[in-house]
Enzyme design. Structure first.
Site, short mmCIF file in Angstrom:
data_model
loop_
_atom_site.label_atom_id
_atom_site.label_comp_id
_atom_site.label_asym_id
_atom_site.label_seq_id
_atom_site.Cartn_x
_atom_site.Cartn_y
_atom_site.Cartn_z
N GLY A 20 0.80 -1.21 0.00
CA GLY A 20 0.00 0.00 0.00
C GLY A 20 0.83 1.26 0.00
O GLY A 20 0.50 2.23 0.68
N VAL A 26 -5.98 4.01 -5.45
CA VAL A 26 -7.01 3.57 -4.52
C VAL A 26 -6.95 2.08 -4.27
O VAL A 26 -7.04 1.61 -3.12
CB VAL A 26 -8.41 3.98 -5.04
CG1 VAL A 26 -9.50 3.44 -4.12
CG2 VAL A 26 -8.50 5.50 -5.14
N ALA A 27 -6.78 1.28 -5.33
CA ALA A 27 -6.75 -0.18 -5.17
C ALA A 27 -5.58 -0.61 -4.31
O ALA A 27 -5.70 -1.50 -3.46
CB ALA A 27 -6.68 -0.85 -6.53
N ASN A 110 5.18 1.56 -16.68
CA ASN A 110 5.95 2.62 -16.04
C ASN A 110 7.44 2.50 -16.28
O ASN A 110 8.21 3.34 -15.80
CB ASN A 110 5.72 2.62 -14.53
CG ASN A 110 4.27 2.90 -14.17
OD1 ASN A 110 3.68 2.13 -13.42
ND2 ASN A 110 3.70 3.95 -14.70
N HIS A 137 9.43 4.07 -3.19
CA HIS A 137 9.53 2.66 -3.56
C HIS A 137 9.73 2.45 -5.06
O HIS A 137 10.14 1.37 -5.47
CB HIS A 137 8.29 1.88 -3.07
CG HIS A 137 7.02 2.20 -3.78
ND1 HIS A 137 6.35 3.38 -3.60
CD2 HIS A 137 6.28 1.49 -4.68
CE1 HIS A 137 5.24 3.38 -4.34
NE2 HIS A 137 5.18 2.24 -5.00
N ARG A 138 9.47 3.49 -5.87
CA ARG A 138 9.65 3.35 -7.31
C ARG A 138 10.83 4.16 -7.83
O ARG A 138 11.24 3.98 -8.99
CB ARG A 138 8.37 3.78 -8.04
CG ARG A 138 7.12 3.07 -7.56
CD ARG A 138 6.11 2.86 -8.65
NE ARG A 138 6.60 1.94 -9.65
CZ ARG A 138 5.88 1.53 -10.72
NH1 ARG A 138 4.66 2.00 -10.89
NH2 ARG A 138 6.39 0.70 -11.59
N GLU A 174 6.55 9.26 -15.48
CA GLU A 174 5.91 7.98 -15.16
C GLU A 174 5.85 7.02 -16.34
O GLU A 174 5.14 6.03 -16.31
CB GLU A 174 4.50 8.25 -14.63
CG GLU A 174 4.48 9.05 -13.34
CD GLU A 174 4.92 8.26 -12.13
OE1 GLU A 174 4.44 7.14 -11.92
OE2 GLU A 174 5.77 8.78 -11.36
N ARG A 214 1.72 13.10 -10.91
CA ARG A 214 3.04 12.48 -10.98
C ARG A 214 3.83 12.87 -12.23
O ARG A 214 5.06 12.86 -12.20
CB ARG A 214 2.89 10.96 -10.92
CG ARG A 214 2.15 10.49 -9.69
CD ARG A 214 2.12 8.98 -9.60
NE ARG A 214 1.28 8.50 -8.50
CZ ARG A 214 1.16 7.23 -8.15
NH1 ARG A 214 1.85 6.32 -8.80
NH2 ARG A 214 0.37 6.88 -7.15
N HIS A 250 -2.64 7.84 -13.12
CA HIS A 250 -2.01 7.87 -14.44
C HIS A 250 -3.10 8.03 -15.50
O HIS A 250 -4.25 7.61 -15.29
CB HIS A 250 -1.25 6.58 -14.73
CG HIS A 250 -0.01 6.39 -13.92
ND1 HIS A 250 0.36 5.16 -13.41
CD2 HIS A 250 0.95 7.26 -13.54
CE1 HIS A 250 1.50 5.29 -12.75
NE2 HIS A 250 1.87 6.56 -12.81
N ASN A 365 -3.20 -5.03 -6.15
CA ASN A 365 -2.04 -4.18 -5.86
C ASN A 365 -2.09 -2.88 -6.65
O ASN A 365 -1.18 -2.06 -6.55
CB ASN A 365 -0.74 -4.93 -6.16
CG ASN A 365 0.34 -4.63 -5.15
OD1 ASN A 365 0.09 -3.98 -4.14
ND2 ASN A 365 1.54 -5.10 -5.41
N CYS A 371 -1.28 -1.84 -17.24
CA CYS A 371 -0.12 -1.56 -16.38
C CYS A 371 0.97 -2.60 -16.59
O CYS A 371 2.16 -2.31 -16.45
CB CYS A 371 -0.53 -1.59 -14.91
SG CYS A 371 -1.34 -0.08 -14.34
#
Length: 446
Positions: A20, A26-27, A110, A137-138, A174, A214, A250, A365, A371
């Site tokens: 998360g 949101v997901a 991405n 984290h990315r 992105e 982003r 996105h 996720n 994606c």
């Protein structure tokens, strides 16, 4: 010019977990810290790749990134043996440990922005790895993404893999999640469409209030310059800031394009009419007619589009020239979306077929079919020049399924990220994968 679109799907890594970490997705937030099933996630993704390859689409695999990211953890002050690093990070900063174990590289939309040779000044295929600097984290994914792209597309006569843009807010990038290409055919000269969420150097420009935007206009413009794109065939458009605040982090969560078709929600862009008109005029310059497929909010509210990932679907050209829409099962579980799809197929529009997949692990996720894939248009000569070990075949599929079943756990909970054995398992899995894909030295896990 004869060319095909290759879809490079991200192979889900052995540490697939729900942390998360992506504020605005949101997901992802809804499933934070729940148990994941890496084995099922990888097998679901492979099943999609196999099915699309069997249908005649050009399909390839993008290998996962090394996890955990020990370099990140050590740079942030966690020292000692690998086991010491994991134990201390879990004890003192579990969110940072989760960042080091992020499963997000599976979403290769991405990974980079790609411009085919028909669009570029020097006639080569150009790649720019996304810096993804909006999220910790990315933010280091571009290091391995660049390394991987250069391993697969190493022929300098055919390909250019640029360094990522400077990792600062002004150039937040992105990748292909905010980029689409339109053309009469894959091999024809096309129009490249960049969608941004904010403008760094114009504080008066519209911007969301709740969730971060982003992608910047400045980043999109820089990539267009790097790739040598014709300004007359390059269109920039602003996302609607209101839908970013509804979870559309996105552009590919609210719009998808392919060929000369734009499938989009009426609230996708800050200036819907202006955006469609700009695309129409640019496409006229390459002798193509834009075919917009507009979904009204009265048909599918934004919340339903986000929950189902209707627009985060793959739009593919079939051999007969008609199009197929690859959707997750969640589209059938949402009443408004399912009703819309029932009315769309067979209505005489450009989308003739629906192809459904169970991608539940990815969806939970925060990522759907679009994606998971990076689109790369290649001529026959370019396809022959890239590394062929990543092309999906029945033989490769069988080897990867056996590899997953050997190395992947069927359950990971947040506390498992502190287990040194999980890190050992991940390293062993990736070492074997480099042999399967014939990519020695792909990873630097020191």
């Amino acid at each position: 010019m004869n060319a095909r679109e290759y879809n490079f799907d991200g192979l889900v890594g052995p540490s697939h977990n729900y942390a998360g970490l992506s504020f605005g997705n949101v997901a992802s937030f809804n499933n934070v810290r729940s148990a994941s099933n890496p084995r099922q996630a990888a097998l679901q993704g492979l099943a999609k790749m196999r099915e699309l390859a069997a249908r005649g689409y050009a399909q390839a695999v993008m290998p996962p990134q090394g996890r955990p990211n020990f370099r990140l953890l050590r740079r942030l002050g966690f020292s000692g043996t690998d086991a010491d690093v994991l134990a201390r990070a879990w004890r003192e900063a579990p969110v940072i440990l989760a960042c080091a174990y992020s499963a997000a590289p599976m979403w290769t939309a991405n990974a980079a922005t790609v411009s085919p040779s028909a669009d570029t000044l020097d006639g080569r295929v150009h790649f720019t790895a996304a810096n993804l600097n909006n999220k910790l984290h990315r933010s280091e994914e571009y290091v391995q993404a660049t390394r991987t792209l250069r391993a697969i597309f190493g022929n300098g006569d055919r390909f250019v893999v640029h360094d990522a843009l400077p990792p600062v807010p002004a150039f937040g990038d992105e990748g292909a999640a905010n980029h689409t290409r339109f053309a009469a055919g894959h091999g024809a000269a096309g129009v490249e469409f960049f969608v941004y969420g904010r403008v760094e150097f114009d504080p008066s420009a519209p911007a969301p209030k709740k969730y971060p935007a982003r992608q910047t206009l400045e980043a999109s413009q820089a990539i267009a310059r790097l790739h040598g794109l014709d300004p007359a065939r390059t269109v920039f458009a602003s996302q609607n800031p209101d839908v970013i605040d509804q979870g559309v982090f996105h552009n590919d969560v609210i719009a998808v394009g392919n060929g000369n078709v734009l499938f989009y929600h009426e609230q996708a862009f800050a200036d819907e009419a202006g955006t469609v008109d700009a695309l129409r005029r640019a496409l006229a310059g390459v002798e193509a007619d834009l075919v917009p497929v507009r979904v009204a909010g009265s048909q599918v509210p934004v919340a339903d589009a986000v929950a189902s990932y209707l627009f985060n679907s793959q739009l593919l050209t079939r051999a007969d020239g008609r199009m197929a829409l690859v959707v997750p099962h969640e589209c059938r579980e949402n009443a408004a979306v399912s009703s819309y799809l029932n009315g769309m197929v067979g209505s005489g529009g450009p989308i003739e077929e629906l192809v459904e997949f169970d991608l539940r692990q990815s969806m939970r996720n925060g990522g759907g079919p679009a994606c998971l894939r990076l689109r790369v248009v290649l001529t026959e000569e370019e396809a022959a020049a890239m590394h062929g070990g990543v092309i999906m075949t029945e033989t490769l599929y069988a080897r990867l399924v056996a590899w997953v079943e050997k190395h992947y756990r069927d359950r990971i909970e947040p506390k498992d990220l502190a287990d040194p054995q999980l890190a050992i398992e991940c390293a062993a899995a990736l070492e074997e994968l480099t042999r399967i894909l014939e990519l020695p030295g792909l990873y630097d896990l020191s």
